[in-house]
Design a protein around this motif. Structure first.
Motif, PDB file in Angstrom:
ATOM      1  N   PHE A   1      19.891  43.628 -16.903  1.00  0.00           N
ATOM      2  CA  PHE A   1      19.231  43.237 -15.669  1.00  0.00           C
ATOM      3  C   PHE A   1      19.978  42.072 -15.033  1.00  0.00           C
ATOM      4  O   PHE A   1      20.556  41.242 -15.734  1.00  0.00           O
ATOM      5  N   GLY A   2      19.974  42.015 -13.712  1.00  0.00           N
ATOM      6  CA  GLY A   2      20.607  40.900 -13.026  1.00  0.00           C
ATOM      7  C   GLY A   2      22.093  41.074 -12.785  1.00  0.00           C
ATOM      8  O   GLY A   2      22.726  40.196 -12.214  1.00  0.00           O
ATOM      9  N   LEU A   3      22.677  42.174 -13.232  1.00  0.00           N
ATOM     10  CA  LEU A   3      24.096  42.432 -13.010  1.00  0.00           C
ATOM     11  C   LEU A   3      24.258  43.407 -11.842  1.00  0.00           C
ATOM     12  O   LEU A   3      23.391  44.232 -11.594  1.00  0.00           O
ATOM     13  N   THR A   4      25.393  43.306 -11.179  1.00  0.00           N
ATOM     14  CA  THR A   4      25.691  44.294 -10.139  1.00  0.00           C
ATOM     15  C   THR A   4      26.043  45.614 -10.822  1.00  0.00           C
ATOM     16  O   THR A   4      26.325  45.658 -12.022  1.00  0.00           O
ATOM     17  N   LYS A  55      25.163  51.571 -26.169  1.00  0.00           N
ATOM     18  CA  LYS A  55      24.525  50.650 -25.225  1.00  0.00           C
ATOM     19  C   LYS A  55      25.286  49.330 -25.255  1.00  0.00           C
ATOM     20  O   LYS A  55      25.556  48.792 -26.332  1.00  0.00           O
ATOM     21  N   GLY A  56      25.645  48.830 -24.090  1.00  0.00           N
ATOM     22  CA  GLY A  56      26.341  47.557 -23.992  1.00  0.00           C
ATOM     23  C   GLY A  56      25.498  46.541 -23.243  1.00  0.00           C
ATOM     24  O   GLY A  56      24.742  46.890 -22.349  1.00  0.00           O
ATOM     25  N   THR A  57      25.641  45.274 -23.636  1.00  0.00           N
ATOM     26  CA  THR A  57      24.878  44.215 -22.993  1.00  0.00           C
ATOM     27  C   THR A  57      25.634  42.889 -23.079  1.00  0.00           C
ATOM     28  O   THR A  57      26.412  42.678 -24.009  1.00  0.00           O
ATOM     29  N   THR A  58      25.379  42.028 -22.119  1.00  0.00           N
ATOM     30  CA  THR A  58      25.921  40.676 -22.179  1.00  0.00           C
ATOM     31  C   THR A  58      24.999  39.768 -22.988  1.00  0.00           C
ATOM     32  O   THR A  58      25.383  38.657 -23.335  1.00  0.00           O
ATOM     33  N   GLY A  59      23.812  40.247 -23.291  1.00  0.00           N
ATOM     34  CA  GLY A  59      22.846  39.469 -24.062  1.00  0.00           C
ATOM     35  C   GLY A  59      22.946  39.737 -25.550  1.00  0.00           C
ATOM     36  O   GLY A  59      23.962  40.211 -26.056  1.00  0.00           O
TER      37      GLY A  59
END
Length: 128
Positions: A1-4, A55-59
């Motif tokens: 969430f919050g990413l372009t 699944k990839g995430t920055t978190g």
């Protein structure tokens, strides 16, 4: 969430790279099915077969969003499915020239058997 959308695409591509490198190093032959199937890789090693969802995430990767198709496929292919979450992917650069680096394989569920108590509805479709 919050990413372009562009950022999400970079994160997903990085996660796919991390997972492909990991499985190929273990002797798996991979086919990228992310554009045509409800899983990201079909993998084979000898007589073994896997359907791998990435699944990839920055978190930290404590939860992920799954589509209806991903859940249905995993339920129908218990014992052959895998869920791999790549967390802490770092986006570097400025708009238009960003890249995604790093990533940690936080969770590897293999075989992936969906625990129904871990599923939480985030949307519904209502047929009228």
């Amino acid at each position: 969430f919050g990413l372009t959308q562009a950022d999400r695409n970079l994160v997903e591509a990085r996660a796919m790279t991390v997972v492909s490198e990991t499985y190929e190093a273990q002797g798996w032959l991979l086919l990228d099915t992310s554009l045509t199937r409800p899983y990201d890789f079909w993998a084979q090693r000898g007589d073994e077969e896997r359907f791998i969802e990435v699944k990839g995430t920055t978190g930290k990767g404590r939860s992920v969003i799954l589509t209806h198709g991903e859940v249905k496929h995993a339920r129908n292919n218990q014992g052959k499915s895998a869920l791999v979450v790549v967390s802490e992917i770092e986006l570097v650069g400025e708009a238009g020239v960003k890249s995604a680096l790093g990533g940690r394989r936080t969770i590897i569920n293999e075989p992936w058997v969906i625990n129904e108590t871990n599923l939480n509805a985030t949307q519904y479709r209502y047929d009228v």
